[in-house]
Design a protein around this motif. Sequence first.
Motif, mmCIF file in Angstrom:
data_model
loop_
_atom_site.group_PDB
_atom_site.id
_atom_site.type_symbol
_atom_site.label_atom_id
_atom_site.label_comp_id
_atom_site.label_asym_id
_atom_site.label_seq_id
_atom_site.Cartn_x
_atom_site.Cartn_y
_atom_site.Cartn_z
ATOM 1 N N ALA A 1 0.820 -1.212 0.000
ATOM 2 C CA ALA A 1 0.000 0.000 0.000
ATOM 3 C C ALA A 1 0.856 1.265 0.000
ATOM 4 C CB ALA A 1 -0.913 0.005 1.220
ATOM 5 N N LYS A 2 0.306 2.317 -0.594
ATOM 6 C CA LYS A 2 0.978 3.624 -0.555
ATOM 7 C C LYS A 2 0.973 4.182 0.867
ATOM 8 C CE LYS A 2 -0.525 4.763 -5.268
ATOM 9 N NZ LYS A 2 -1.408 5.657 -6.074
ATOM 10 N N THR A 3 -0.137 3.975 1.562
ATOM 11 C CA THR A 3 -0.283 4.453 2.940
ATOM 12 C C THR A 3 -0.788 3.312 3.806
ATOM 13 O OG1 THR A 3 -0.807 6.708 2.228
ATOM 14 C CG2 THR A 3 -1.447 6.087 4.475
ATOM 15 N N THR A 4 -0.085 2.998 4.876
ATOM 16 C CA THR A 4 -0.486 1.924 5.780
ATOM 17 C C THR A 4 -0.853 2.501 7.135
ATOM 18 O OG1 THR A 4 0.856 0.240 4.700
ATOM 19 C CG2 THR A 4 0.275 -0.157 6.984
ATOM 20 N N ILE A 5 -2.031 2.124 7.601
ATOM 21 C CA ILE A 5 -2.530 2.568 8.903
ATOM 22 C C ILE A 5 -2.731 1.328 9.763
ATOM 23 C CG2 ILE A 5 -4.336 3.840 10.108
ATOM 24 C CD1 ILE A 5 -5.008 5.085 7.293
ATOM 25 N N ALA A 6 -2.126 1.307 10.924
ATOM 26 C CA ALA A 6 -2.193 0.142 11.804
ATOM 27 C C ALA A 6 -2.845 0.512 13.128
ATOM 28 C CB ALA A 6 -0.800 -0.415 12.062
ATOM 29 N N GLN A 7 -3.791 -0.322 13.560
ATOM 30 C CA GLN A 7 -4.293 -0.191 14.925
ATOM 31 C C GLN A 7 -3.597 -1.236 15.774
ATOM 32 O OE1 GLN A 7 -8.686 -1.221 14.334
ATOM 33 N NE2 GLN A 7 -8.204 -2.531 16.103
ATOM 34 N N VAL A 8 -3.210 -0.842 16.999
ATOM 35 C CA VAL A 8 -2.452 -1.736 17.866
ATOM 36 C C VAL A 8 -3.021 -1.687 19.273
ATOM 37 C CG1 VAL A 8 -0.343 -1.444 16.512
ATOM 38 C CG2 VAL A 8 -0.741 0.045 18.477
ATOM 39 N N ARG A 9 -2.795 -2.769 20.004
ATOM 40 C CA ARG A 9 -3.246 -2.809 21.396
ATOM 41 C C ARG A 9 -2.333 -2.005 22.318
ATOM 42 N NH1 ARG A 9 -6.724 -7.158 23.000
ATOM 43 N NH2 ARG A 9 -7.272 -8.543 21.277
ATOM 44 N N VAL B 1 -0.211 5.081 13.141
ATOM 45 C CA VAL B 1 -0.512 4.066 14.153
ATOM 46 C C VAL B 1 -1.579 4.622 15.091
ATOM 47 C CG1 VAL B 1 0.391 2.711 16.076
ATOM 48 C CG2 VAL B 1 1.818 3.106 14.055
ATOM 49 N N VAL B 2 -2.587 3.811 15.359
ATOM 50 C CA VAL B 2 -3.674 4.201 16.264
ATOM 51 C C VAL B 2 -3.705 3.215 17.427
ATOM 52 C CG1 VAL B 2 -6.134 4.595 16.519
ATOM 53 C CG2 VAL B 2 -5.007 5.124 14.344
ATOM 54 N N LEU B 3 -3.707 3.726 18.632
ATOM 55 C CA LEU B 3 -3.753 2.879 19.822
ATOM 56 C C LEU B 3 -5.203 2.529 20.133
ATOM 57 C CD1 LEU B 3 -2.093 1.586 22.117
ATOM 58 C CD2 LEU B 3 -2.435 3.704 23.415
ATOM 59 N N VAL B 4 -5.511 1.201 20.114
ATOM 60 C CA VAL B 4 -6.847 0.697 20.474
ATOM 61 C C VAL B 4 -6.631 -0.399 21.516
ATOM 62 C CG1 VAL B 4 -8.997 -0.313 19.644
ATOM 63 C CG2 VAL B 4 -7.651 1.172 18.126
ATOM 64 N N PRO B 5 -6.580 -0.036 22.797
ATOM 65 C CA PRO B 5 -6.221 -1.006 23.844
ATOM 66 C C PRO B 5 -7.196 -2.164 23.983
ATOM 67 C CG PRO B 5 -6.063 1.261 24.645
ATOM 68 C CD PRO B 5 -6.774 1.317 23.342
ATOM 69 N N THR B 6 -8.484 -1.911 23.769
ATOM 70 C CA THR B 6 -9.496 -2.964 23.935
ATOM 71 C C THR B 6 -10.357 -3.037 22.672
ATOM 72 O OG1 THR B 6 -10.940 -1.377 25.063
ATOM 73 C CG2 THR B 6 -9.564 -2.804 26.435
ATOM 74 N N PRO B 7 -9.817 -3.614 21.616
ATOM 75 C CA PRO B 7 -10.593 -3.702 20.369
ATOM 76 C C PRO B 7 -11.804 -4.598 20.522
ATOM 77 C CG PRO B 7 -8.608 -5.042 20.228
ATOM 78 C CD PRO B 7 -8.497 -4.255 21.488
ATOM 79 N N VAL B 8 -12.834 -4.306 19.747
ATOM 80 C CA VAL B 8 -14.059 -5.109 19.782
ATOM 81 C C VAL B 8 -13.741 -6.525 19.303
ATOM 82 C CG1 VAL B 8 -14.739 -4.427 17.446
ATOM 83 C CG2 VAL B 8 -16.472 -5.200 19.053
ATOM 84 N N SER B 9 -14.396 -7.501 19.905
ATOM 85 C CA SER B 9 -14.279 -8.884 19.447
ATOM 86 C C SER B 9 -15.365 -9.128 18.415
ATOM 87 C CB SER B 9 -14.437 -9.864 20.617
ATOM 88 O OG SER B 9 -14.602 -11.187 20.134
#
Length: 234
Positions: A185-193, A216-224
């Motif tokens: 990808a040209k732009t990569t966006i990652a969500q992380v715990r 990078v986006v911090l998502v400590p408790t991602p939805v299951s």
Amino acid sequence: MINKLTEDALSAVSAVQDGDTVLIGGFGEAGNPTELVHALIEQGARDLVVVNNNAGNGEIGLARLILKGRVRKLICSFPRSAHGHVFDDLYRAGRIQLELVPQGTLAERLRAGGAGIPAFFTPTAAGTDLANGKEVREFDGRDHVLEHAIRGDVALIKAEVADRWGNLIYRKAARNFGPVMAMAAKTTIAQVRRSVDLGAINPEQIVTPSIFVNRVVLVPTPVSERDHVLDKAA
């Protein structure tokens, strides 16, 4: 100072444009960047081409994006699943396009896109309907189908840990398509715990180096996704 940590998911996906090709990580119910996908719905981009292993589950994540009418075409390996109905309904109604790709071929097309390889030959799908309209050549007495690399405008992926530079490590099978999509990808966006200080990640454990990650986006408790789908079905 390099700091790719973004304030929130909506800010992270702000650059996605109408008509973009969006690579979305995940394998069944593992590694889905659900919060980023929901942010993309809120952001409003439409007429998207989405690349994913499957077509989503229930009415959450990718399935919700499709349900909202934001996806023009889906490139995937498994458009039907035990907990998926949204894509089926829209496809039968002629409201979404499908490009069906064998799973290994999908992974290799993404890897080729990240490696700068424009196309490759594979025996997979030779002699089937999936080879219709594609160039076929014989190598060592066996037919091979020409497949073209996949490149994305944006990749949305889910990882376990990142530092502020964007170096990523994943959690077990949640790794799946994340590394190759980040490269393609040209732009990569990652969500992380979790986010950690620079140097806290052993360099030998880094799976996706920071050069392939933009935000990078911090998502400590991602939805299951699994729990959500099963609760709705109960």
